[in-house]
Write a protein that holds these residues in place. Structure first.
Motif, mmCIF file in Angstrom:
data_model
loop_
_atom_site.group_PDB
_atom_site.id
_atom_site.type_symbol
_atom_site.label_atom_id
_atom_site.label_comp_id
_atom_site.label_asym_id
_atom_site.label_seq_id
_atom_site.Cartn_x
_atom_site.Cartn_y
_atom_site.Cartn_z
ATOM 1 N N ARG A 3 11.003 47.500 54.608
ATOM 2 C CA ARG A 3 11.262 49.036 55.199
ATOM 3 C C ARG A 3 12.334 49.146 55.930
ATOM 4 N NH1 ARG A 3 4.852 49.018 57.022
ATOM 5 N NH2 ARG A 3 4.222 49.986 55.050
ATOM 6 N N GLU A 31 12.986 55.138 49.610
ATOM 7 C CA GLU A 31 13.799 55.905 48.190
ATOM 8 C C GLU A 31 14.988 56.109 48.497
ATOM 9 O OE1 GLU A 31 11.427 59.660 48.742
ATOM 10 O OE2 GLU A 31 12.776 60.489 49.661
ATOM 11 N N SER A 90 -0.802 47.356 55.921
ATOM 12 C CA SER A 90 -0.358 48.253 54.745
ATOM 13 C C SER A 90 -0.049 47.494 53.714
ATOM 14 C CB SER A 90 0.683 49.147 55.123
ATOM 15 O OG SER A 90 1.836 48.900 55.724
ATOM 16 N N SER A 149 14.626 55.797 54.346
ATOM 17 C CA SER A 149 13.170 55.661 53.394
ATOM 18 C C SER A 149 13.711 54.548 52.269
ATOM 19 C CB SER A 149 12.973 57.153 53.017
ATOM 20 O OG SER A 149 12.177 57.000 52.180
ATOM 21 N N GLY A 153 -4.623 48.423 52.275
ATOM 22 C CA GLY A 153 -4.572 48.317 53.731
ATOM 23 C C GLY A 153 -5.518 49.658 53.992
ATOM 24 N N LYS A 213 19.779 63.632 58.590
ATOM 25 C CA LYS A 213 19.115 62.700 59.577
ATOM 26 C C LYS A 213 19.295 61.253 59.308
ATOM 27 C CE LYS A 213 15.889 64.745 62.999
ATOM 28 N NZ LYS A 213 15.614 64.026 64.135
ATOM 29 N N ALA A 261 9.535 58.056 47.351
ATOM 30 C CA ALA A 261 8.566 57.226 48.381
ATOM 31 C C ALA A 261 7.257 57.789 48.325
ATOM 32 C CB ALA A 261 9.119 57.195 49.818
ATOM 33 N N GLY A 262 7.051 59.098 47.890
ATOM 34 C CA GLY A 262 5.518 59.520 47.872
ATOM 35 C C GLY A 262 4.969 59.525 46.450
ATOM 36 N N THR A 313 2.945 50.031 48.678
ATOM 37 C CA THR A 313 2.628 51.019 49.515
ATOM 38 C C THR A 313 3.933 51.933 50.242
ATOM 39 O OG1 THR A 313 1.714 51.167 52.042
ATOM 40 C CG2 THR A 313 3.240 49.081 51.697
ATOM 41 N N ARG A 361 12.833 50.247 62.833
ATOM 42 C CA ARG A 361 11.948 49.202 62.301
ATOM 43 C C ARG A 361 12.066 47.943 62.722
ATOM 44 N NH1 ARG A 361 6.757 47.941 60.035
ATOM 45 N NH2 ARG A 361 6.755 46.264 58.809
ATOM 46 N N PHE A 382 13.091 51.898 57.715
ATOM 47 C CA PHE A 382 12.647 53.075 58.770
ATOM 48 C C PHE A 382 13.729 52.836 59.897
ATOM 49 C CE2 PHE A 382 8.167 52.747 57.514
ATOM 50 C CZ PHE A 382 8.340 53.224 56.303
ATOM 51 N N GLU A 383 13.996 54.281 60.576
ATOM 52 C CA GLU A 383 14.592 54.132 61.742
ATOM 53 C C GLU A 383 13.797 53.147 62.871
ATOM 54 O OE1 GLU A 383 14.975 57.943 63.792
ATOM 55 O OE2 GLU A 383 15.755 59.148 62.084
ATOM 56 N N SER A 394 3.800 54.677 48.352
ATOM 57 C CA SER A 394 2.515 55.728 48.877
ATOM 58 C C SER A 394 1.536 55.475 48.001
ATOM 59 C CB SER A 394 3.049 57.093 49.029
ATOM 60 O OG SER A 394 2.117 57.832 49.757
ATOM 61 N N ALA A 395 1.537 54.407 46.955
ATOM 62 C CA ALA A 395 0.355 54.252 46.440
ATOM 63 C C ALA A 395 -0.951 53.559 47.278
ATOM 64 C CB ALA A 395 0.704 53.302 45.255
#
Ligand code: SF4
Lengths: 206, 461
Positions: free
Chosen positions: B417, B292, B130, B290, B144, B307, B194-195, B225, B422, B419-420, B228-229
């Motif tokens: 990243r 964002e 990605s 995230s 990616g 969360k 993030a989107g 990425t 990661r 992320f949870e 989200s591009a």
């Protein structure tokens, strides 16, 4: 290759029953450590591993996780929020979902690489407004690819899909075979391009 | 009507329209790595298909290779050696140039592609990874894809694509001292989500982008990425051409008038535009799960999804600075090039990481970066400060199984990243610039790098 089931009817599993979960990433769908071989099989066991198991090593199921619940464990449709499938490009995320038995995902939006990976594996990504998606979790849903509709509880919603992707899914076409029928056009284009942009074409090193 | 740079590259690569109304786009370069490449090559062989033009396909071992000094084929990831040996065999059989484990030029795919002149302005380049968008910094359309698409690109020399929309993100003004390219891209994602770039190819422009060196531009494009591009790109200028000229796979010079055409026309229309005041950006750090979920290092933690607060173990309302840390990581395709290591070393020089930091790793983006850093003595600065100096690879940017941070660690990381999981099961990641990682490692808690700036570093920044 298998085409998308037409029409598809089944229960839609809400990934998070408390509300639409945004930004579900491919590390969550299939953690890297669950990709144990170079192939594309044997991945369903690791699907959503961090959420599905309270103890990942011992594979102790978390009863609160939706796919562990009897009414949803065979659901062919998954429901989630915005930007689903963001993060790593790993196609393993789609292979794991497909192997588990998911045929369609309905979400507010999808990350671009994940969406492409779905289409290549005959898994249908459907984007609908959050207000609609919210109501689909837990419902028996019918997806009609030809008509481009999602129906549940007496309501029908249209969804968008480009004609190329629709045809690939409906007919179960292998895109590589399809493109290879255009080989002459590709060869011709390459010959012209080689003269215009010689730096693109490299000498073989191997 | 004017064209965008993206329109021009797209148009120059459109071989034909498909029956379904998509475009068949010529692909100039494919780059594989051992984590996802073996799957594509293995499947191709199974189907009896061959690579159309192997001279334009490259591969590297970067994702699961060991990064400890003195490494061989062994990897700490259980079962990992199969990925290495299968990739090596498949590349040999297909005639693909492979940067193997201890090749002089081995490194993270998106770091070595420019180093080797494999990516060039105006090219299309894809990789089953990605962060391929990193290479858009050179004015290439680089993105990616998945393994099946990689197979398609290798076999046919093309991809079947619907044309994405276009977006321009303009960074006006100049960055304040101590603020970095990483902070620019984090600020964009924090503000627009993030989107925010979904469905778009994003061109980064403006005075603050023009002022960046190529390494800084790669950092900005790297996280397209995370926005989200489809990908990000920057019009090539003299800096891009000077960087690439004469590299192993690049032209000696860029004097063909073609290269000057690789920019958006002044009257080009983008589907969306975002303008950001670069002078108002502060050093940024993520608080949640995230990208964002990011705030200025001087800010308090906002109210986010429950969360995210649960996983990261931080409540809304508290200041993010001062959050105690257990580990620090400087590496990845985002921030492990020579300039990144130099700026972190500048902060670390003559200082020690806090005793609470149980693991601190510095992992150069390529072996060439590693040699250049050692020639300047940066390795000794990192080691004297308490960092472990590694061989090149993705390392703990992601957790492959095997090597990990101590259980339960809270990590400050120059990666992309948060992320949870990661960086490992239960590991809590805060992403930031290499300077912020260095300053926080010294403090033992999330810190503002400007508090550690050296007078000359402020001028140079
Ligand atoms: S350094 Fe991290 S983000 Fe970059 S390619 Fe490697 S694993 Fe991916």
């Amino acid at each position: 290759m298998s085409a998308f089931p037409q029409p598809l009817t089944g229960i839609a599993a809400p990934l998070d029953p408390r509300g639409l979960r945004d930004n579900v990433d491919t590390d969550a769908i299939i953690p890297s450590r669950e990709m144990r071989s170079t192939g594309r099989e044997g991945l369903a066991d690791g699907l959503f591993a961090p959420w599905r198991y309270t103890d990942v090593e011992a594979r102790t199921p978390d009863p609160d996780f939706v796919l562990n619940q009897p009414e949803y464990c065979n659901a062919p449709i998954l429901v989630a929020g915005a930007n689903f499938g963001c993060g790593s490009s790993r196609e393993h995320a789609v292979w794991a979902l497909a192997e588990w038995g998911i045929s369609a995902i309905i979400a507010e939006s999808f990350a671009p690489i994940f969406r492409g990976n779905c289409l290549r594996n005959f898994l249908l990504p459907i984007a609908l407004p959050a207000s609609v998606v919210e109501r689909l979790g837990g419902e028996a849903v019918t997806i009609d690819l030809a008509a481009q509709t999602v129906s549940a509880a007496g309501e029908t919603h249209d969804f968008a899909i480009d004609s190329e992707a629709k045809r690939m899914l409906a007919e179960g076409l292998d895109p590589i075979d399809l493109t290879l029928t255009m080989r002459d056009e590709i060869d011709c284009w390459t010959a012209t391009d080689r003269a215009a942009r010689p730096w693109v074409y490299l000498e073989s090193q191997a | 009507m004017g064209l965008t740079l993206f329109d021009k590259i797209w148009g120059a690569h459109e071989v034909a329209k498909t029956q379904g109304g998509a475009s068949l786009i010529a692909i100039d370069r494919v780059f594989l790595h051992e984590r996802t490449g073996a799957a594509a090559l293995g499947r191709m062989a199974e189907m009896g298909r061959t690579v159309r033009d192997p001279a334009r396909v490259f591969a590297v071992m970067d994702h699961i290779v060991d990064t400890r000094i003195g490494r061989g084929d062994g990897t700490l990831m259980p079962g990992g050696e199969a990925f290495i040996s299968e990739t090596r065999a498949a590349c040999k059989a297909a005639g693909i140039t492979l940067f193997d484990v201890n090749d002089r030029e081995q490194g993270i795919v998106h770091v070595i592609s420019p180093e080797q002149g494999i990516v060039l302005p105006g090219l299309t380049l894809v990789a089953p990874d990605s962060h391929t968008c990193t290479q858009g910094a050179f004015g290439a359309l680089a993105w990616g894809i998945g393994s099946s698409e990689a197979e398609h690109a290798m076999v046919t020399g093309t991809l079947r694509l619907e044309k994405p929309r276009s977006m321009r993100v303009r960074f006006d003004g100049m960055l304040a001292p101590g603020v970095t390219p990483k902070d620019m891209i984090l600020a964009l994602i924090a503000e627009h989500g993030a989107g925010g770039g979904a469905g778009h190819v994003v061109e980064f422009t403006g005075s603050a982008i023009a002022a960046l060196d190529m390494e800084g531009r790669m950092t900005v494009c790297n996280m397209a990425t995370e926005f989200s591009a489809v990908t990000g790109l920057i019009a090539p200028d003299a800096k891009a051409f000077d960087y690439l000229a004469g590299r192993p796979h690049a032209p000696q010079t860029f004097d063909d008038p073609y290269w000057e055409t690789l920019k958006s026309d002044p009257e080009a229309i983008f589907d969306r535009e975002i303008v950001i005041d670069a002078s108002a950006i502060a050093p940024m750090v993520s608080w949640g799960t995230s990208p964002e979920h990011t705030v200025a290092v001087s800010d308090t933690i906002p109210q986010g999804p429950a969360k995210a607060h649960d996983y990261i173990g931080l409540a809304p309302g508290a200041p993010i600075a001062g959050t105690p840390l257990d580990a620090a990581f400087i590496g990845s395709c985002t921030n492990a090039r020579l300039s990144d290591l130099r700026r972190a070393a500048r902060i670390l020089e003559g200082r020690r990481i806090a005793p609470s930091i149980r693991t601190a790793l510095a992992v150069p983006g390529s072996l060439s970066v590693k040699r250049a850093a050692e020639a300047e003595g940066l390795d000794r600065i990192f080691e004297a400060a308490g960092f472990e100096w590694r061989m090149s690879g993705c390392s703990l940017c992601f957790y492959a199984g095997g090597e990990g941070f101590p259980p339960g660690s809270r990590v400050i990381s120059s990666t992309n990243r948060n992320f949870e999981g990661r960086q490992g099961p239960g590991i809590r990641t805060h992403i930031a610039s290499p300077e912020t990682v260095a300053a926080s490692a010294i403090t033992g808690a999330i810190a503002d790098p400007r508090d550690y700036a050296r007078p000359d570093a402020r001028e140079a920044a």
